[in-house]
Each structure stands twice: as C-alpha cells, then as structure tokens.
Design an enzyme around this catalytic site. Sequence first.
Site, PDB file in Angstrom:
ATOM      1  N   TYR A  63     -15.578  -9.923  -3.048  1.00  0.00           N
ATOM      2  CA  TYR A  63     -14.959  -9.678  -1.467  1.00  0.00           C
ATOM      3  C   TYR A  63     -15.562 -10.676  -0.730  1.00  0.00           C
ATOM      4  O   TYR A  63     -14.797 -11.122   0.306  1.00  0.00           O
ATOM      5  CB  TYR A  63     -15.442  -8.042  -1.324  1.00  0.00           C
ATOM      6  N   LYS A 103     -13.255 -13.139   1.837  1.00  0.00           N
ATOM      7  CA  LYS A 103     -13.529 -12.908   3.069  1.00  0.00           C
ATOM      8  C   LYS A 103     -14.010 -14.280   3.919  1.00  0.00           C
ATOM      9  O   LYS A 103     -13.571 -14.668   5.143  1.00  0.00           O
ATOM     10  CB  LYS A 103     -14.140 -11.793   3.568  1.00  0.00           C
TER      11      LYS A 103
HETATM   12  P1  NAP Z   1      -7.220   0.272   3.997  1.00  0.00           P
HETATM   13  O1  NAP Z   1      -7.295   1.720   4.606  1.00  0.00           O
HETATM   14  O2  NAP Z   1      -7.550   0.639   2.473  1.00  0.00           O
HETATM   15  O3  NAP Z   1      -5.921  -0.231   4.175  1.00  0.00           O
HETATM   16  C1  NAP Z   1      -5.319  -1.359   3.690  1.00  0.00           C
HETATM   17  C2  NAP Z   1      -3.942  -1.172   3.567  1.00  0.00           C
HETATM   18  O4  NAP Z   1      -3.519  -2.436   2.797  1.00  0.00           O
HETATM   19  C3  NAP Z   1      -3.699  -0.151   2.328  1.00  0.00           C
HETATM   20  O5  NAP Z   1      -2.441   0.314   2.791  1.00  0.00           O
HETATM   21  C4  NAP Z   1      -3.467  -0.760   1.165  1.00  0.00           C
HETATM   22  O6  NAP Z   1      -2.777  -0.016   0.089  1.00  0.00           O
HETATM   23  C5  NAP Z   1      -2.673  -1.932   1.465  1.00  0.00           C
HETATM   24  N1  NAP Z   1      -2.835  -2.952   0.538  1.00  0.00           N
HETATM   25  C6  NAP Z   1      -3.682  -3.296  -0.405  1.00  0.00           C
HETATM   26  N2  NAP Z   1      -3.091  -4.212  -1.399  1.00  0.00           N
HETATM   27  C7  NAP Z   1      -1.978  -4.529  -1.065  1.00  0.00           C
HETATM   28  C8  NAP Z   1      -1.096  -5.490  -1.290  1.00  0.00           C
HETATM   29  N3  NAP Z   1      -1.455  -6.091  -2.551  1.00  0.00           N
HETATM   30  N4  NAP Z   1       0.093  -5.745  -0.615  1.00  0.00           N
HETATM   31  C9  NAP Z   1       0.338  -5.060   0.566  1.00  0.00           C
HETATM   32  N5  NAP Z   1      -0.582  -4.375   1.015  1.00  0.00           N
HETATM   33  C10 NAP Z   1      -1.690  -3.917   0.250  1.00  0.00           C
HETATM   34  O7  NAP Z   1      -8.402  -0.657   4.483  1.00  0.00           O
HETATM   35  P2  NAP Z   1      -8.940  -0.953   5.964  1.00  0.00           P
HETATM   36  O8  NAP Z   1     -10.261  -0.200   5.916  1.00  0.00           O
HETATM   37  O9  NAP Z   1      -8.096  -0.361   6.905  1.00  0.00           O
HETATM   38  O10 NAP Z   1      -9.295  -2.387   5.950  1.00  0.00           O
HETATM   39  C11 NAP Z   1      -8.093  -3.422   6.599  1.00  0.00           C
HETATM   40  C12 NAP Z   1      -8.858  -4.711   6.415  1.00  0.00           C
HETATM   41  O11 NAP Z   1      -9.981  -4.810   7.080  1.00  0.00           O
HETATM   42  C13 NAP Z   1      -9.109  -5.025   4.968  1.00  0.00           C
HETATM   43  O12 NAP Z   1      -8.885  -6.511   4.769  1.00  0.00           O
HETATM   44  C14 NAP Z   1     -10.602  -5.069   4.937  1.00  0.00           C
HETATM   45  O13 NAP Z   1     -11.167  -6.005   4.026  1.00  0.00           O
HETATM   46  C15 NAP Z   1     -10.966  -5.478   6.216  1.00  0.00           C
HETATM   47  N6  NAP Z   1     -12.331  -4.693   6.839  1.00  0.00           N
HETATM   48  C16 NAP Z   1     -12.449  -3.601   6.855  1.00  0.00           C
HETATM   49  C17 NAP Z   1     -13.745  -2.830   7.184  1.00  0.00           C
HETATM   50  C18 NAP Z   1     -14.006  -1.603   7.013  1.00  0.00           C
HETATM   51  O14 NAP Z   1     -15.326  -1.119   7.623  1.00  0.00           O
HETATM   52  N7  NAP Z   1     -13.010  -0.525   7.104  1.00  0.00           N
HETATM   53  C19 NAP Z   1     -14.616  -3.985   7.533  1.00  0.00           C
HETATM   54  C20 NAP Z   1     -14.503  -5.387   7.483  1.00  0.00           C
HETATM   55  C21 NAP Z   1     -13.283  -5.691   7.108  1.00  0.00           C
HETATM   56  P3  NAP Z   1      -3.818   0.646  -0.963  1.00  0.00           P
HETATM   57  O15 NAP Z   1      -4.316   1.976  -0.275  1.00  0.00           O
HETATM   58  O16 NAP Z   1      -2.662   1.049  -2.162  1.00  0.00           O
HETATM   59  O17 NAP Z   1      -4.746  -0.168  -1.397  1.00  0.00           O
END
Ligand code: NAP
Length: 241
Positions: free
Chosen positions: A149, A153
């Site tokens: 990861y 990133k």
């Molecule tokens: P999330 O709730 O899991 O939302 C991510 C979305 O992307 C989900 O709907 C997921 O579907 C979808 N997805 C996964 N694989 C995909 C693919 N191959 N094609 C199209 N869509 C896909 O995650 P989040 O927490 O909102 O995170 C969003 C972004 O912020 C990510 O890049 C994450 O790394 C980044 N981020 C998050 C945090 C945090 O604390 N939450 C911190 C730093 C960075 P599925 O549910 O089926 O996987």
Amino acid sequence: MKDTITIVTGGSQGIGRCIAEFLAEKGGNIAIFDIIDGNEAVEVIRSKGVSAEFFSVDVSDFHAVEEGVENVLKKMGKINNLVNNAGITIDKLLLRMKEDDWDRVMQVNLKSVFNCTRFVIRHMLKTGGSIVNISSIAGVMGNAGQANYAASKAGIIGFTKTVAKEYGERGIRANAIAPGFIKTKMTDALDDRAKEEMLKAIPMKKFGDPLNVAYVVYFLLSNYGSYITGEVINVNGGLHM
Ligand code: NAP
C-alpha cells in the site's frame, strides 16, 4: 464547479462518495467509476440539481477504463476534472506478503491512476483540466504492515509530479492529497487497540472525516487552486508534518 464534469473513481462510497456529493453541492456534474453499484449515490447527487452518471468500471483494467472514458464523453460530452480515489488495502508484514497481495494493490491503487489519467488527459489537452490523486500518509512516511500500500501511494506522488511537469503548459494541473486516518469502512476494519494508538499520535486527538478531504479536493479543482500544481497536501490532523 458549474458546467464542469468530474470523474470520481471509487465514488460509490467512503471518501470518494463524499467528494462526489460535495462537488455536486458546488454545482459540479459527476461521473462515478466504481466496481460496486453507484446508482444510489447518483440519485442522491442528482437531487442536488446537477447531472450524475454511474459507470461500472474496474479502474485497474486498462481497456475497461478506455471504454469507461469513451462512455463518459458519449453520455456527458466532456471531462474537466479527474479524481483518482479508488483504492484497497491488503495489509501483511512483508515476510508474509504474497505476490498476489503485492500485484493486486499495485494494480488497483497505482496502475488505475495511470489508466485513468492516460485516457482522460487526451481530452484535457484540448480544454485544460485538473487532476487530484488520493495518496496516503503511508506513501509519505511508510507504515509497518503496508509495504504494498505504501509503495503504491508513494508511486502516486511521483506520478502526480510528473504529470504536472509534462502537462502544465497545456493548462492541466495535477496534485495529490495524503490523508491520515479518515473514518470510512477501510479504517473501520482496524482493531480498537490500533485505533487508540493512532489517536494518541495525532496532535489534534481526533480522526478525520471524509469531508476534510473533500474540501481540499474542491479547493484544488476549483479556481482557488488555479496556480497550484505538483503539490502534495497532508490532511492528517498533524500526524505527519
Ligand atoms: P472505501 O470506503 O473502501 O472506498 C473505495 C471505493 O473504491 C470502494 O467503493 C471500492 O469498492 C472501490 N474500488 C476498489 N477497487 C476498485 C476498482 N478496481 N475499480 C473501481 N473501484 C474500486 O475506501 P476509502 O476509505 O473511502 O478510501 C478512498 C481512498 O482514500 C483510497 O485510495 C484510500 O487508499 C485513500 N485513503 C484512505 C484513508 C482512510 O483513512 N480511509 C487514508 C488515506 C488514504 P470495494 O468496496 O468493492 O473495494
């Protein structure tokens, strides 16, 4: 944001959905790319008086993204902005990490950013545009258990700066956001002890909300950010400075 079309990947839930809804509140039209159904999100966004469409696209698939971008152009007419937000985690210590764990995270988190940018930028060359890539604090400072990861990133940051350099003179800006701990289903999965430890280390003593990220995306996409490119903005309550 009025009269703009923004593609938000992973926009059906979590941070992506919050970004899509906030941009819509500011008058922007939204195209969601996700592998889970985004029709409910689209209904909510349309109720804000803008147009919104859901496209079922696996952003790790080069040809699926090419088709998805063509479908946005057919249905919505143009693309002004791209938010590369879709991402996954498969956390393990390096010694236990399988080849598939590495490859899948790289494909979904990093190759997707290449795929989407590659096909969208062709159109942006004619009109200008703005791209925001969602990186992570893990990509800036590393994190035990997240070699795949963190590498994906960190890769996003190098990619973002390169796009900013290659296309700045064509009126295309590219920036990254590095969120810290934001409350979504991705972070719900962590156990309570890990959350407590994390909280202790955050100077602001609270976790972030998806809206904290959405505000910065809006700032970067809109005219407020019009002289900012190649930048990485931390949204982490001071966890890393
Ligand atoms: P999330 O709730 O899991 O939302 C991510 C979305 O992307 C989900 O709907 C997921 O579907 C979808 N997805 C996964 N694989 C995909 C693919 N191959 N094609 C199209 N869509 C896909 O995650 P989040 O927490 O909102 O995170 C969003 C972004 O912020 C990510 O890049 C994450 O790394 C980044 N981020 C998050 C945090 C945090 O604390 N939450 C911190 C730093 C960075 P599925 O549910 O089926 O996987």
